[in-house]
Design a protein around this motif. Structure first.
Motif, PDB file in Angstrom:
ATOM      1  N   LEU A 136      19.851  13.209 -15.525  1.00 34.33           N
ATOM      2  CA  LEU A 136      18.796  14.518 -14.865  1.00 34.33           C
ATOM      3  C   LEU A 136      18.485  14.325 -13.423  1.00 34.33           C
ATOM      4  CD1 LEU A 136      18.086  16.664 -15.723  1.00 34.33           C
ATOM      5  CD2 LEU A 136      15.462  15.681 -16.428  1.00 34.33           C
ATOM      6  N   ARG A 137      17.940  12.629 -12.648  1.00 29.33           N
ATOM      7  CA  ARG A 137      17.884  12.504 -12.147  1.00 29.33           C
ATOM      8  C   ARG A 137      18.499  12.224 -11.026  1.00 29.33           C
ATOM      9  NH1 ARG A 137      17.370   7.563  -8.131  1.00 29.33           N
ATOM     10  NH2 ARG A 137      15.173   7.407  -7.368  1.00 29.33           N
ATOM     11  N   GLU A 138      19.771  12.371 -10.646  1.00 27.17           N
ATOM     12  CA  GLU A 138      20.898  12.491  -9.317  1.00 27.17           C
ATOM     13  C   GLU A 138      21.119  14.019  -9.827  1.00 27.17           C
ATOM     14  OE1 GLU A 138      24.896  11.747  -9.523  1.00 27.17           O
ATOM     15  OE2 GLU A 138      24.308  10.231 -11.560  1.00 27.17           O
ATOM     16  N   TRP A 139      21.001  15.463 -10.266  1.00 29.13           N
ATOM     17  CA  TRP A 139      21.082  16.488 -10.399  1.00 29.13           C
ATOM     18  C   TRP A 139      19.785  16.773  -9.381  1.00 29.13           C
ATOM     19  CZ3 TRP A 139      19.252  20.754 -12.869  1.00 29.13           C
ATOM     20  CH2 TRP A 139      20.002  21.401 -12.819  1.00 29.13           C
ATOM     21  N   VAL A 140      18.212  16.116 -10.365  1.00 32.44           N
ATOM     22  CA  VAL A 140      17.542  17.285  -9.118  1.00 32.44           C
ATOM     23  C   VAL A 140      17.564  16.791  -8.176  1.00 32.44           C
ATOM     24  CG1 VAL A 140      15.014  17.566  -9.426  1.00 32.44           C
ATOM     25  CG2 VAL A 140      16.270  17.280 -11.765  1.00 32.44           C
ATOM     26  N   MET A 141      17.256  15.283  -7.418  1.00 34.12           N
ATOM     27  CA  MET A 141      17.306  15.433  -6.216  1.00 34.12           C
ATOM     28  C   MET A 141      18.123  15.095  -5.523  1.00 34.12           C
ATOM     29  SD  MET A 141      16.809  10.852  -6.448  1.00 34.12           S
ATOM     30  CE  MET A 141      16.632  10.738  -5.001  1.00 34.12           C
ATOM     31  N   TYR A 142      19.761  15.773  -6.326  1.00 33.85           N
ATOM     32  CA  TYR A 142      20.380  16.384  -5.249  1.00 33.85           C
ATOM     33  C   TYR A 142      20.318  18.091  -4.674  1.00 33.85           C
ATOM     34  CZ  TYR A 142      25.245  18.073  -3.243  1.00 33.85           C
ATOM     35  OH  TYR A 142      26.165  18.470  -2.957  1.00 33.85           O
ATOM     36  N   HIS A 143      20.389  18.342  -5.948  1.00 31.87           N
ATOM     37  CA  HIS A 143      20.089  20.139  -5.768  1.00 31.87           C
ATOM     38  C   HIS A 143      17.880  20.487  -4.700  1.00 31.87           C
ATOM     39  CE1 HIS A 143      23.646  20.057  -8.381  1.00 31.87           C
ATOM     40  NE2 HIS A 143      23.702  21.300  -7.542  1.00 31.87           N
ATOM     41  N   ASP A 144      17.492  19.715  -5.676  1.00 30.13           N
ATOM     42  CA  ASP A 144      16.444  19.774  -4.216  1.00 30.13           C
ATOM     43  C   ASP A 144      16.249  19.336  -2.827  1.00 30.13           C
ATOM     44  OD1 ASP A 144      12.897  19.947  -4.759  1.00 30.13           O
ATOM     45  OD2 ASP A 144      13.931  17.666  -3.737  1.00 30.13           O
ATOM     46  N   ALA A 145      17.107  18.525  -2.422  1.00 33.49           N
ATOM     47  CA  ALA A 145      17.202  18.305  -1.154  1.00 33.49           C
ATOM     48  C   ALA A 145      18.267  19.613  -0.823  1.00 33.49           C
ATOM     49  CB  ALA A 145      18.186  16.909  -1.000  1.00 33.49           C
ATOM     50  N   LEU A 146      18.998  20.103  -1.207  1.00 30.29           N
ATOM     51  CA  LEU A 146      20.063  21.088  -1.077  1.00 30.29           C
ATOM     52  C   LEU A 146      18.578  22.380  -0.855  1.00 30.29           C
ATOM     53  CD1 LEU A 146      22.088  19.040  -1.118  1.00 30.29           C
ATOM     54  CD2 LEU A 146      23.579  21.316  -1.742  1.00 30.29           C
ATOM     55  N   GLY A 147      18.469  22.734  -1.656  1.00 33.09           N
ATOM     56  CA  GLY A 147      17.031  23.977  -1.285  1.00 33.09           C
ATOM     57  C   GLY A 147      16.759  24.180  -2.750  1.00 33.09           C
ATOM     58  N   VAL A 148      17.224  24.033  -3.730  1.00 34.36           N
ATOM     59  CA  VAL A 148      16.773  24.658  -5.330  1.00 34.36           C
ATOM     60  C   VAL A 148      15.647  24.618  -5.037  1.00 34.36           C
ATOM     61  CG1 VAL A 148      16.336  24.553  -7.583  1.00 34.36           C
ATOM     62  CG2 VAL A 148      18.633  24.258  -6.230  1.00 34.36           C
ATOM     63  N   ASN A 149      14.389  25.267  -5.018  1.00 27.24           N
ATOM     64  CA  ASN A 149      12.921  25.570  -5.015  1.00 27.24           C
ATOM     65  C   ASN A 149      12.013  24.284  -6.738  1.00 27.24           C
ATOM     66  OD1 ASN A 149      13.381  28.383  -3.357  1.00 27.24           O
ATOM     67  ND2 ASN A 149      12.580  26.437  -2.456  1.00 27.24           N
ATOM     68  N   GLN A 150      13.025  25.721  -7.689  1.00 26.01           N
ATOM     69  CA  GLN A 150      11.940  24.820  -9.145  1.00 26.01           C
ATOM     70  C   GLN A 150      13.173  24.862 -10.254  1.00 26.01           C
ATOM     71  OE1 GLN A 150       9.289  28.107 -10.041  1.00 26.01           O
ATOM     72  NE2 GLN A 150       8.293  27.216 -11.849  1.00 26.01           N
ATOM     73  N   PHE A 151      12.588  24.229 -10.488  1.00 26.68           N
ATOM     74  CA  PHE A 151      13.583  23.839 -12.307  1.00 26.68           C
ATOM     75  C   PHE A 151      13.256  24.451 -13.288  1.00 26.68           C
ATOM     76  CE2 PHE A 151      14.743  21.247  -8.448  1.00 26.68           C
ATOM     77  CZ  PHE A 151      16.602  21.063  -8.576  1.00 26.68           C
ATOM     78  N   PHE A 152      14.543  24.695 -14.213  1.00 25.07           N
ATOM     79  CA  PHE A 152      13.703  25.289 -15.350  1.00 25.07           C
ATOM     80  C   PHE A 152      15.159  23.992 -16.707  1.00 25.07           C
ATOM     81  CE2 PHE A 152      12.304  28.810 -12.861  1.00 25.07           C
ATOM     82  CZ  PHE A 152      11.073  28.336 -13.004  1.00 25.07           C
ATOM     83  N   LEU A 153      14.075  23.880 -17.169  1.00 29.23           N
ATOM     84  CA  LEU A 153      15.268  23.195 -18.415  1.00 29.23           C
ATOM     85  C   LEU A 153      15.048  23.364 -19.737  1.00 29.23           C
ATOM     86  CD1 LEU A 153      14.980  19.454 -17.295  1.00 29.23           C
ATOM     87  CD2 LEU A 153      16.285  21.120 -16.331  1.00 29.23           C
ATOM     88  N   TYR A 154      15.772  24.252 -20.012  1.00 33.12           N
ATOM     89  CA  TYR A 154      15.674  24.440 -21.533  1.00 33.12           C
ATOM     90  C   TYR A 154      16.223  23.366 -22.571  1.00 33.12           C
ATOM     91  CZ  TYR A 154      14.364  29.254 -20.605  1.00 33.12           C
ATOM     92  OH  TYR A 154      13.551  30.639 -20.138  1.00 33.12           O
TER      93      TYR A 154
END
Length: 610
Positions: free
Chosen positions: A332-350
């Protein structure tokens, strides 16, 4: 459980009037329902039984490129078939009772204790497990079973909707022989399970293998989403008046009412809000569905008045990401860090029942300033329904949503020379005309790349060899454009009239699908999609969801580590090392992982992709 009222005067009159008059009334109601498609209440108890869920995606509704769907040979045209009694009884409002306009569309039942399914807060799941819902959290919970045995109860979190707490218990082997198996009691571990068993109450337990209403959500404007399995037939998706009734019952007063459904597709029914007559006298309602002419469906779902599930944010984020997860903490960490840096403002994990301390991992990332949250979604094989829920309840907080898995990374080879990532990278992808409701991204599948175990440097740095041709796609979806039925194929959604979809060349998906065998074999446990066969089932063996040439057993094929390798592709590996350091440990040129710095430099994107 609320006490039931004594039989009403109307019921006593009908009983004494004799079977012939009741039968005549029922026939008249059936004729009226067919002619008018009006609201009805369906009395009687549903006896249960196996319902096979089958929802091939209607190609006349969703029309992306042809390779996005399985070929006809992979799809069964068999519809869910319900051979149930058809008993209809029209209900009458009290004489002279004036109702608001919305209430006037409903049909009320003065006395419902004999004609509505009993409350149940437990369901038998596959693998001999029981899911129990509780209004309040239970510390050190355990399940006490009828035969005197007990087992620990694992907390799954607070469900969306009414916010009940979910717990999962394994059924002790000795209890599995008891038939019918009653719902266990959810107790604190300090309770005396043996003493409790001596006075064990009879409590209904539903079966996940049968058709079932399992959750609900309240939307802005009052509509209620009701989630059900084994109920909805595929031909109803394009029907303006689907033959489904939405049924509400007050848990305090036992009064029930029904409305015609607004839409019904896949596992989601959009219902009108319940009448004020019910919400004014009940703090909680039981909600279920019934196919017109059939019995109400067993239900776990509830509705609480004045409670909307729609996420209200002070400002509306440009881009959000939503995904369904189970035991993915180490990825999870690399996926979130990567997309956060590219412009994803908020993440929802079901969260589909994770057992790897996901909550702790998410809390760590939140402490760095990343806006990420989990949603408890324990229902088996309901991925499409979960994504529908996500799209519906976050419309006021997110403009665009990308629905990608944690082994999928948005990427463009033209970024390879950039010194730092930028929040504008993904914004450029969704800067489209206002009538574009969906943007497709091509997917390229990566193979094991010689790895025999999970690479220490992470997914996008450890897997560097892929297939040459494009495989399927994923999407950015404008939430305002999503159709009212919320129908989706995981890869994309059906849109409202007036919106269209387009392909982009500004980004693609690196899909790290075929990983080291120690990771890949876990996919044999169960597929999360409702409409994809589990890999241990000997059906649809040529489905593109399966690995080519793989059988129905989790046995490593010879040469697995070198399979699916046609193109050596190290672009993502080199770029992520430069931005985030080896293993995303923060030694690259990007500082976003340490200080959560927002990079605002402009990025010129080229439309060239391999």
């Amino acid at each position: 459980m609320p006490k039931h009222n004594r039989p009403s005067r109307l019921r006593r009159i009908l009983t004494t009037a004799g079977a012939a008059s009741v039968a005549g009334l029922m026939l008249f109601a059936g004729r009226q329902a067919v002619l008018s498609h009006g609201p009805i209440f369906l009395p009687g108890l549903f006896p249960g039984g196996l319902a096979v869920e089958n929802w091939p995606l209607p190609q006349e509704l969703l029309r992306p490129p042809t390779f996005l769907f399985p070929p006809p040979s992979e799809i069964s045209d068999t519809d869910t078939d319900f051979a149930l009694p058809r008993r209809l009884l029209p209900l009458r409002r009290d004489a002279g009772h004036s109702l608001p306009q919305h209430d006037a569309d409903a049909v009320f039942l003065p006395d419902s204790h004999a004609v509505f399914l009993p409350d149940s807060d437990a369901v038998l799941l596959p693998d001999s497990e029981v899911l129990i819902l509780a209004d309040e959290p239970v510390n050190d919970a355990m399940c006490a079973f009828e035969g005197g045995a007990s087992s620990p109860a694992r907390a799954l979190g607070r469900l969306p909707g009414p916010g009940r707490h979910a717990y999962l218990c394994a059924i002790p082997e000795l209890e599995q022989s008891i038939q019918p198996l009653q719902a266990p009691l959810l107790l604190s571990s300090s309770a005396d399970a043996a003493a409790t068993a001596a006075d064990f109450p009879v409590r209904t337990m539903l079966n996940w293998r049968n058709r079932l209403v399992f959750d609900s959500a309240v939307l802005d404007g009052g509509d209620v989403l009701v989630f059900a399995k084994g109920v909805i037939r595929r031909q109803w998706a394009n029907t303006a008046n689907p033959p489904v009734q939405c049924v509400y019952r007050g848990r305090a007063d036992g009064v029930s009412a029904s409305f015609p459904a607004i839409t019904a597709a896949q596992q989601v029914v959009r219902c009108p809000s319940p009448p004020a007559l019910l919400t004014s006298s009940n703090t909680e309602l039981r909600v279920t569905l019934s196919v017109t002419g059939e019995e109400p469906i067993p239900s776990l779902a509830t509705y609480r008045p004045q409670q909307s599930d729609l996420a209200i944010a002070p400002t509306r984020n440009m881009i959000c990401a939503c995904t369904m997860v189970r035991n993915v903490s180490k990825f999870l960490r690399e996926w979130v860090m990567y997309h956060d840096a590219l412009g994803v403002n908020q993440f929802f994990l079901y969260d589909n029942g994770s057992e790897d301390n996901l909550v702790h991992k998410v809390a760590e990332m939140r402490s760095t300033g990343i806006d990420i949250s989990t949603v408890a979604w324990p229902w088996t094989k309901t991925q499409e329904a979960g994504l529908s829920h996500c799209a519906a309840v976050h419309q006021t907080s997110c403009q665009w949503m990308t629905f990608i898995d944690v082994d999928e990374f948005i990427f463009n080879p033209d970024w390879k020379n950039l010194e730092n990532p930028s929040k504008s990278m993904l914004e450029a992808v969704v800067l489209v005309d206002p009538d574009i409701g969906q943007v497709y991204l091509s997917c390229f599948d990566f193979g094991p790349s010689g790895q025999t175990a999970h690479p220490q440097e992470g997914v996008c740095q450890g897997y560097t060899c892929r297939l040459k041709s494009q495989q399927r796609h994923k999407s950015f979806v404008r939430l305002d454009a999503v159709g009212p039925s919320l129908q989706n194929s995981v890869h994309h959604f059906a849109l409202k009239s007036g919106f269209s979809s387009m392909w982009t060349k500004l980004a693609r998906i690196n899909h790290y699908k075929y990983q080291a065998w120690t990771e890949f074999k876990l996919k044999f446990k169960r597929r999360v999609s409702a409409y994809v066969a589990d890999w241990t089932d000997p059906v649809n063996l040529q489905s593109s969801d399966r690995a080519p040439g793989l059988g129905v057993e989790a046995v490593e094929p010879p040469g697995w580590a070198e399979k699916f390798c046609e193109v050596k592709d190290t672009f993502m590996q080199e770029l992520s090392v430069r931005w985030f350091g080896t293993g995303f440990r923060g030694h690259g040129s990007s500082k976003s992982n340490a200080s959560h710095e927002t990079h605002t430099g402009d990025v010129a994107l080229s439309p060239s992709l391999p």
